[in-house]
Design an enzyme around this catalytic site. Structure first.
Site, short mmCIF file in Angstrom:
data_model
loop_
_atom_site.label_atom_id
_atom_site.label_comp_id
_atom_site.label_asym_id
_atom_site.label_seq_id
_atom_site.Cartn_x
_atom_site.Cartn_y
_atom_site.Cartn_z
CD GLU A 98 -1.78 -4.14 -8.05
OE1 GLU A 98 -2.28 -4.73 -7.08
OE2 GLU A 98 -1.57 -2.92 -8.03
CG ASP A 99 -4.97 -6.27 -4.76
OD1 ASP A 99 -4.50 -5.48 -5.61
OD2 ASP A 99 -5.39 -5.88 -3.65
CG ASP A 102 -11.17 0.14 -9.49
OD1 ASP A 102 -11.52 1.16 -10.09
OD2 ASP A 102 -11.85 -0.38 -8.59
CG PHE A 151 -15.16 -1.20 -2.44
CD1 PHE A 151 -14.27 -0.43 -3.16
CD2 PHE A 151 -14.78 -1.68 -1.19
CE1 PHE A 151 -13.01 -0.12 -2.65
CE2 PHE A 151 -13.53 -1.38 -0.68
CZ PHE A 151 -12.64 -0.60 -1.40
NE ARG A 164 -4.42 -4.13 3.78
CZ ARG A 164 -4.41 -3.45 2.64
NH1 ARG A 164 -4.63 -4.05 1.52
NH2 ARG A 164 -4.17 -2.15 2.64
C1 PRP Z 1 -5.43 -1.13 -4.98
C2 PRP Z 1 -4.92 -2.35 -5.73
C3 PRP Z 1 -4.22 -1.73 -6.90
C4 PRP Z 1 -4.99 -0.45 -7.16
C5 PRP Z 1 -5.87 -0.68 -8.33
O1 PRP Z 1 -4.40 -0.70 -4.15
O2 PRP Z 1 -4.07 -3.13 -4.95
O3 PRP Z 1 -2.86 -1.43 -6.61
O4 PRP Z 1 -5.76 -0.20 -5.99
O5 PRP Z 1 -6.63 0.45 -8.62
P1 PRP Z 1 -6.57 1.27 -9.97
O6 PRP Z 1 -6.62 0.30 -11.11
O7 PRP Z 1 -7.82 2.13 -9.88
O8 PRP Z 1 -5.34 2.11 -9.97
P2 PRP Z 1 -4.60 0.36 -3.00
O9 PRP Z 1 -4.16 1.71 -3.47
O10 PRP Z 1 -6.00 0.24 -2.46
O11 PRP Z 1 -3.53 -0.10 -1.91
P3 PRP Z 1 -3.41 -1.46 -1.09
O12 PRP Z 1 -3.02 -2.53 -2.08
O13 PRP Z 1 -2.34 -1.18 -0.10
O14 PRP Z 1 -4.74 -1.74 -0.45
C1 7HP Z 2 -9.16 -0.76 -5.24
C2 7HP Z 2 -9.86 -1.57 -4.37
N1 7HP Z 2 -9.62 -1.97 -3.11
C3 7HP Z 2 -10.51 -2.79 -2.55
N2 7HP Z 2 -11.63 -3.19 -3.17
C4 7HP Z 2 -11.91 -2.80 -4.42
O1 7HP Z 2 -13.03 -3.21 -5.03
C5 7HP Z 2 -11.00 -1.96 -5.08
N3 7HP Z 2 -10.96 -1.39 -6.30
N4 7HP Z 2 -9.84 -0.67 -6.38
#
Ligand code: PRP
Ligand code: 7HP
Length: 174
Positions: A98-99, A102, A151, A164
Site C-alpha cells: 500500500e502507499d 490512514d 494531506f 500522482r
Molecule cells: C488510499 C490509499 C489506501 C487508502 C488508505 O486509496 O491508497 O488504499 O486510501 O486509506 P484508509 O486507511 O483511510 O482506508 P484511495 O482510496 O485514495 O485510492 P487510490 O489509491 O486509487 O488513490
Molecule cells: C488517502 C490519501 N490519499 C492521498 N493523500 C493522503 O494524505 C491520503 N490519506 N488517505
C-alpha cells in the site's frame, strides 16, 4: 517546486533510500520464498514498482482495486472491491503493498478478506502511515515513514486524480 500550494515532505531521494532499506529487510525475511506482492491500485503502483526492483528474492505481482474515497480528502468508510486478484492465494506468502494507511479501514477490510482465502502468510507493507487518523486499529508489518496528519500527494498519491506523477511526496496546502 514552483506550485505554492505544494510543500515537500519527503524528497524522491529520501523515499528511494528508505525503499532500499525496506527491500533489504524483505529480501532477508523472505529468503528461500517466492512471495506474491499484491499492489492496491492505484496509489501503490509507483511504490510497488520501485520496491520490487530492489528485492533480491523472486516475486510475483498481482493487483486489487478497492475504493473508499471520492474526490474529497476524507474517508467515506465504505470499502468496495473494484478489481479482484487473477489467481488463488491459497498456500502463498502474500505481501499487500500500500502507499498509505490512514483510517485503517481499507487495509483492515483487505486483510480480513484475504485471510479467508487461506494464504500461508499474509503481511502488509505501506510506504506511509498516518497513525493519528486511525478509525480502526491497524499495524502494518513494514512501514516506510510515519507521517503527521497532513494531506499528502505525489509519488503515486493523488488529490482528485491529480499529482500522482510527482517524484517528491508533498503536502497539499489549501
Ligand atoms: C488510499 C490509499 C489506501 C487508502 C488508505 O486509496 O491508497 O488504499 O486510501 O486509506 P484508509 O486507511 O483511510 O482506508 P484511495 O482510496 O485514495 O485510492 P487510490 O489509491 O486509487 O488513490
Ligand atoms: C488517502 C490519501 N490519499 C492521498 N493523500 C493522503 O494524505 C491520503 N490519506 N488517505
Amino acid at each position: 517546486m514552483t506550485d505554492e500550494k505544494l510543500e515537500v515532505m519527503l524528497t524522491a531521494e529520501q523515499i528511494g533510500n528508505r525503499i532500499r532499506e525496506l527491500a533489504a529487510q524483505i529480501s532477508k525475511d523472505y529468503q528461500g520464498k517466492n512471495p506474491l506482492l499484491i499492489g492496491v491500485l492505484k496509489g501503490a503502483v509507483i511504490f510497488l514498482s520501485d520496491l520490487i526492483r530492489q528485492i533480491e528474492v523472486p516475486v510475483e505481482i498481482d493487483f486489487m482495486a478497492v475504493s473508499s474515497y471520492g474526490v474529497d480528502t476524507d474517508s467515506s468508510g465504505v470499502v468496495r472491491i473494484l478489481k479482484d486478484l487473477e489467481q488463488s492465494i491459497q498456500g502463498k506468502d502474500v505481501l499487500i503493498v500500500e502507499d498509505i494507511v490512514d483510517t485503517g479501514l481499507t487495509l483492515n477490510y483487505l486483510r480480513e478478506n484475504l485471510i479467508t482465502r487461506q494464504p500461508k502468510t499474509l503481511k502488509v507493507i505501506t510506504l506511509l502511515d498516518k497513525p493519528d487518523r486511525r478509525k480502526v486499529p491497524f499495524e502494518p508489518d513494514y512501514c516506510g515513514f510515519i507521517i503527521p496528519d497532513r494531506f499528502v500527494i505525489g509519488y503515486g498519491l493523488d488529490y482528485g486524480e491529480d499529482y500522482r506523477h510527482l517524484a517528491d511526496l508533498c503536502i497539499l496546502n489549501p
